[in-house]
Scaffold this motif. Sequence first.
Motif, PDB file in Angstrom:
ATOM      1  N   LYS A 165       9.253   8.957  17.319  1.00  0.00           N
ATOM      2  CA  LYS A 165      10.375   8.188  17.845  1.00  0.00           C
ATOM      3  C   LYS A 165      10.690   6.942  17.035  1.00  0.00           C
ATOM      4  N   ALA A 166       9.701   6.410  16.347  1.00  0.00           N
ATOM      5  CA  ALA A 166       9.882   5.096  15.706  1.00  0.00           C
ATOM      6  C   ALA A 166      10.962   5.147  14.626  1.00  0.00           C
ATOM      7  N   LYS A 167      11.793   4.111  14.596  1.00  0.00           N
ATOM      8  CA  LYS A 167      12.850   4.054  13.584  1.00  0.00           C
ATOM      9  C   LYS A 167      12.518   3.120  12.437  1.00  0.00           C
ATOM     10  N   LEU A 168      11.813   2.041  12.760  1.00  0.00           N
ATOM     11  CA  LEU A 168      11.512   1.029  11.747  1.00  0.00           C
ATOM     12  C   LEU A 168      10.029   0.693  11.785  1.00  0.00           C
ATOM     13  N   MET A 169       9.536   0.249  10.632  1.00  0.00           N
ATOM     14  CA  MET A 169       8.177  -0.290  10.608  1.00  0.00           C
ATOM     15  C   MET A 169       8.182  -1.546   9.753  1.00  0.00           C
ATOM     16  N   PHE A 170       7.636  -2.617  10.293  1.00  0.00           N
ATOM     17  CA  PHE A 170       7.498  -3.850   9.514  1.00  0.00           C
ATOM     18  C   PHE A 170       6.094  -3.976   8.963  1.00  0.00           C
ATOM     19  N   LEU A 171       6.036  -4.455   7.731  1.00  0.00           N
ATOM     20  CA  LEU A 171       4.748  -4.770   7.116  1.00  0.00           C
ATOM     21  C   LEU A 171       4.927  -6.056   6.323  1.00  0.00           C
ATOM     22  N   ASN A 172       3.825  -6.731   6.036  1.00  0.00           N
ATOM     23  CA  ASN A 172       3.943  -8.010   5.363  1.00  0.00           C
ATOM     24  C   ASN A 172       2.622  -8.357   4.660  1.00  0.00           C
ATOM     25  N   TYR A 173       2.592  -8.132   3.353  1.00  0.00           N
ATOM     26  CA  TYR A 173       1.417  -8.494   2.525  1.00  0.00           C
ATOM     27  C   TYR A 173       1.874  -9.123   1.222  1.00  0.00           C
ATOM     28  N   PRO A 174       1.323 -10.255   0.850  1.00  0.00           N
ATOM     29  CA  PRO A 174       0.379 -11.116   1.536  1.00  0.00           C
ATOM     30  C   PRO A 174       0.869 -11.493   2.924  1.00  0.00           C
ATOM     31  N   ASN A 175      -0.071 -11.497   3.875  1.00  0.00           N
ATOM     32  CA  ASN A 175       0.292 -11.548   5.280  1.00  0.00           C
ATOM     33  C   ASN A 175       0.303 -12.956   5.869  1.00  0.00           C
ATOM     34  N   ASN A 176       1.315 -13.195   6.642  1.00  0.00           N
ATOM     35  CA  ASN A 176       1.359 -14.336   7.535  1.00  0.00           C
ATOM     36  C   ASN A 176       1.174 -13.762   8.931  1.00  0.00           C
ATOM     37  N   PRO A 177       0.221 -14.183   9.723  1.00  0.00           N
ATOM     38  CA  PRO A 177      -0.658 -15.330   9.552  1.00  0.00           C
ATOM     39  C   PRO A 177      -2.048 -15.033   8.999  1.00  0.00           C
ATOM     40  N   THR A 178      -2.424 -13.761   8.834  1.00  0.00           N
ATOM     41  CA  THR A 178      -3.857 -13.487   8.580  1.00  0.00           C
ATOM     42  C   THR A 178      -4.283 -13.748   7.138  1.00  0.00           C
ATOM     43  N   THR A 179      -3.336 -13.961   6.251  1.00  0.00           N
ATOM     44  CA  THR A 179      -3.560 -14.182   4.810  1.00  0.00           C
ATOM     45  C   THR A 179      -4.097 -12.942   4.095  1.00  0.00           C
ATOM     46  N   ALA A 180      -4.134 -11.823   4.804  1.00  0.00           N
ATOM     47  CA  ALA A 180      -4.660 -10.600   4.178  1.00  0.00           C
ATOM     48  C   ALA A 180      -3.747 -10.137   3.047  1.00  0.00           C
ATOM     49  N   VAL A 181      -4.339  -9.430   2.090  1.00  0.00           N
ATOM     50  CA  VAL A 181      -3.564  -8.861   0.987  1.00  0.00           C
ATOM     51  C   VAL A 181      -3.953  -7.396   0.825  1.00  0.00           C
ATOM     52  N   VAL A 182      -3.139  -6.659   0.083  1.00  0.00           N
ATOM     53  CA  VAL A 182      -3.570  -5.312  -0.301  1.00  0.00           C
ATOM     54  C   VAL A 182      -4.177  -5.422  -1.703  1.00  0.00           C
ATOM     55  N   ASP A 183      -5.349  -4.835  -1.881  1.00  0.00           N
ATOM     56  CA  ASP A 183      -6.037  -4.979  -3.168  1.00  0.00           C
ATOM     57  C   ASP A 183      -5.410  -4.110  -4.242  1.00  0.00           C
ATOM     58  N   ASN A 184      -4.848  -2.984  -3.812  1.00  0.00           N
ATOM     59  CA  ASN A 184      -4.194  -2.071  -4.751  1.00  0.00           C
ATOM     60  C   ASN A 184      -3.094  -1.353  -3.989  1.00  0.00           C
ATOM     61  N   LEU A 185      -2.574  -0.286  -4.538  1.00  0.00           N
ATOM     62  CA  LEU A 185      -1.432   0.359  -3.886  1.00  0.00           C
ATOM     63  C   LEU A 185      -1.826   1.437  -2.869  1.00  0.00           C
ATOM     64  N   ASP A 186      -3.126   1.612  -2.655  1.00  0.00           N
ATOM     65  CA  ASP A 186      -3.568   2.724  -1.796  1.00  0.00           C
ATOM     66  C   ASP A 186      -2.931   2.686  -0.407  1.00  0.00           C
ATOM     67  N   PHE A 187      -2.999   1.528   0.225  1.00  0.00           N
ATOM     68  CA  PHE A 187      -2.455   1.440   1.584  1.00  0.00           C
ATOM     69  C   PHE A 187      -0.944   1.719   1.584  1.00  0.00           C
ATOM     70  N   PHE A 188      -0.245   1.141   0.631  1.00  0.00           N
ATOM     71  CA  PHE A 188       1.212   1.359   0.564  1.00  0.00           C
ATOM     72  C   PHE A 188       1.535   2.845   0.350  1.00  0.00           C
ATOM     73  N   LYS A 189       0.687   3.522  -0.420  1.00  0.00           N
ATOM     74  CA  LYS A 189       0.897   4.966  -0.636  1.00  0.00           C
ATOM     75  C   LYS A 189       0.773   5.715   0.679  1.00  0.00           C
ATOM     76  N   GLU A 190      -0.225   5.320   1.430  1.00  0.00           N
ATOM     77  CA  GLU A 190      -0.438   5.927   2.740  1.00  0.00           C
ATOM     78  C   GLU A 190       0.799   5.689   3.623  1.00  0.00           C
ATOM     79  N   VAL A 191       1.330   4.475   3.552  1.00  0.00           N
ATOM     80  CA  VAL A 191       2.516   4.118   4.339  1.00  0.00           C
ATOM     81  C   VAL A 191       3.699   5.000   3.947  1.00  0.00           C
ATOM     82  N   VAL A 192       3.869   5.201   2.643  1.00  0.00           N
ATOM     83  CA  VAL A 192       5.011   5.992   2.183  1.00  0.00           C
ATOM     84  C   VAL A 192       4.926   7.422   2.722  1.00  0.00           C
TER      85      VAL A 192
END
Lengths: 399, 397
Positions: free
Chosen positions: A174-201
Amino acid sequence: MANEKNFSVCYSDKLKRLPPYLFGAIDILKKAAYDKKLDVIDLGMGNPDLSTPKHIIERLCDTLGNHPRSHRYPQAKGMPKFRKTVAQWCKNRFDIELDPENEVLALIGSKEGIAHLCMAYLDSGDIALAPNPAYPVHFNGILLAGGTVYDLPLLPENNYLPDLGKIPEEIAIKAKLMFLNYPNNPTTAVVDNLDFFKEVVSFAKKYNIIVCHDNAYSELCFDDYNAPSFLQVPGAKEIGIEFFSFSKTYNMAGWRLGFVVGNAEILRPLEKLKSYLDYGVFTAIQLAGVCALKDSQECVKETVKIYQKRRDIMVKGLNKLGWQVKNPKATMYLWVALPEKYKHLSSLQFAELLIEKTGIAVAPGAGFGTYGDAYVRIALITHNNRFHDALLRLKKFLK
Amino acid sequence: MLQKETKEKLNFSYARRLEQLPGYLFVEIDRKKKELIKQGVDIINLGIGDPDQPTFPHIVEAMKKALGNSQYHHYPMGTGLEQFRQVSACWYKERFGVEINFAKEIYTLIGSKEGIGHFPLAFINPGDVVLIPEPAYPVYTSSTIFAGGTPYYLPLLEKNNFLPDFSSIPQAIREKAKLLFLNYPNNPTAAVADKRFFEEVVRFADKNEIIVVHDAAYSEIYFEEEKPLSFLEVEGAKEVGVEFHSLSKTYNMTGWRIGFVVGNEKLIKGLSRIKDNLDSGVFDCIQVAGMSALEESQEAVEKIRQLYKRRRDVLVEGLIDLGWQVKMPQATFYVWTKVPDGSSSAQCATKLLEEAGIICTPGKGFGPSGEGYVRFALTVEEDRLKQSLDRISKVSF
Ligand SMILES: Cc1ncc(COP(=O)(O)O)c(C=O)c1O
Ligand SMILES: Cc1ncc(COP(=O)(O)O)c(C=O)c1O
């Protein structure tokens, strides 16, 4: 007679759905402290304290004085020169190809772009996925558009990345949109490489979900870290867009300038919606933005250096006081769990106590979502030597 | 193959609010204009309401100076600088004699368009009716649709001096109506409203509990002794409504994006809660420039009025000489005129574009009651207007 009757003003359901503004409580305490002439150290707001680099200001002055055409209504989607420069910057910075005509849109700050994107896609009842905790516009934008927020918890054990596998199939469908944010506010987390983004795609393609990656902090990276663009992942442009901002990178928060890039089809309704709501960004400010992106990036390095120094002081200082905090690789924040002694408090209670006892204002994690409630966010935003002051006060407080 | 598959699967369907919009008229005209420009035709654009004169120099200087203060580089306050609100309230008091509490009854906007565009989001639920004049500036309709409201149109007819006739609104509509848009001096008809009309509006709104939104973007572009009124000058108006103001037309600041809304505290509060989640306000330096505009000598504005007045006289007298039926507008920089040969407004606009290289705006684009009219904007130099008349005289109507 007419005046006796009490004309009643009733707010819309959309407005009533917005969660209470938690930072408001802190603002009130802050104001009370200022009124009592207390020396407040405000580490609550994500409002850069540094000034916009001189060459950018000079460009604005030059445009204003010498190019009166810039005084007239701007081109709403951004002038061609701005869009071309953005495409070139993205190419240089991330090695991604963008068509300036259809894949770049100027924004009056990335905030309005994010909020209006929700209005362009969400009907009442539509589901959108938003991280929790998050920059509040991610969930409030969904709510204002009439949509329903499905939380993606950001947990420390997952390095503050959402666990896509935990999203129920019926929600994903059902979902139409997904928000993501890295480097992240507020947790300051980052993605170390593209693996997570690949999973997202692949997740987004499977379920036909538009991915909106908010990259407001792409340039505030420390040590050797260099934040990637979501669009670097092959196939990302088929399902996604990415928001960028001049606010943090060039200390231009007040100027209200940002841009969004990515899939042309996805951007089209945003451009359309905006054409009914605003006239775009002042041309003179767009040209200042062109100057910011094109000229030497030394100023960005300087800014990063300053935040990094503040980070080092605070992280070292807090750890020495026994308040454990991780060294963030990016952003201008620290995301810290409440100290052992105060774990029984909510983040709002703790933040209130802190400002009362020490005059230090921080942002209660709950303001970013329920999953933030065991944390506070400390912004590295005040004059350098105030951090030592803050640490001294905290030392007393934590004893 | 792969592409087809993705296309089928990825369906980025828009929100309904976008699908329900009527076509945007200025975009259409722009497309045609571009075509002709490409062909090398010398186009006289009397289509778009954007002043051709630069922003007054003292305003530009104020902005440059403000840029030197790094305090102003940071995120602004959504509501606007206190000084900007104070100065605006003072200007308002001086101009209209109305007291505005700068702390609660005024809010700074990124141009009045976005304020008007976002206002209904705070008050309108799906199914609520919004009363909208037509012909009108298109944003009243789009903002209503974006909020899920249902437009009910109030025709502005020449026989009523382009004022809406409230008595023609059925009772069932009055009961469902939550908001009423008005705009005087009016775009596109150039009509002005008198005090009696605004008094009627307040009575109507009060009786039916309808929020009044008055758009006063052209309040300072007038040509008569008697200046256009503020809606809030009328007793009881502040209980039922707000008024949108813009620095765009008054100070040749369309590009700068600054305006403000004044009026009922609760209404302003509602808008502010929406905007808190949508944007971060106006660049402080632009607000300082706006202060200089509102606070310093208004002589340059008087000059601008004189300039538009001369242009108006040239165009209107010229059109009358050519046999067009047109009234002298008392305000705005628009001339709203009947199409000479009784053809449709689109036919007339197309004819003027193709045979005379003149862009005007077909009245129907502003609403069905605009049919049979076209709008000319006085935003080109006098000699270009003379040239336009010359070209029009050669068009066979
Ligand atoms: C994650 C995130 N996105 C977007 C923004 C908004 O930035 P802008 O100033 O471009 O509207 C912020 C500002 O704090 C932010 O933290
Ligand atoms: C009637 C009317 N209201 C509002 C506006 C918008 O003005 P601003 O530049 O303040 O957004 C216009 C601009 O053309 C207008 O004609």
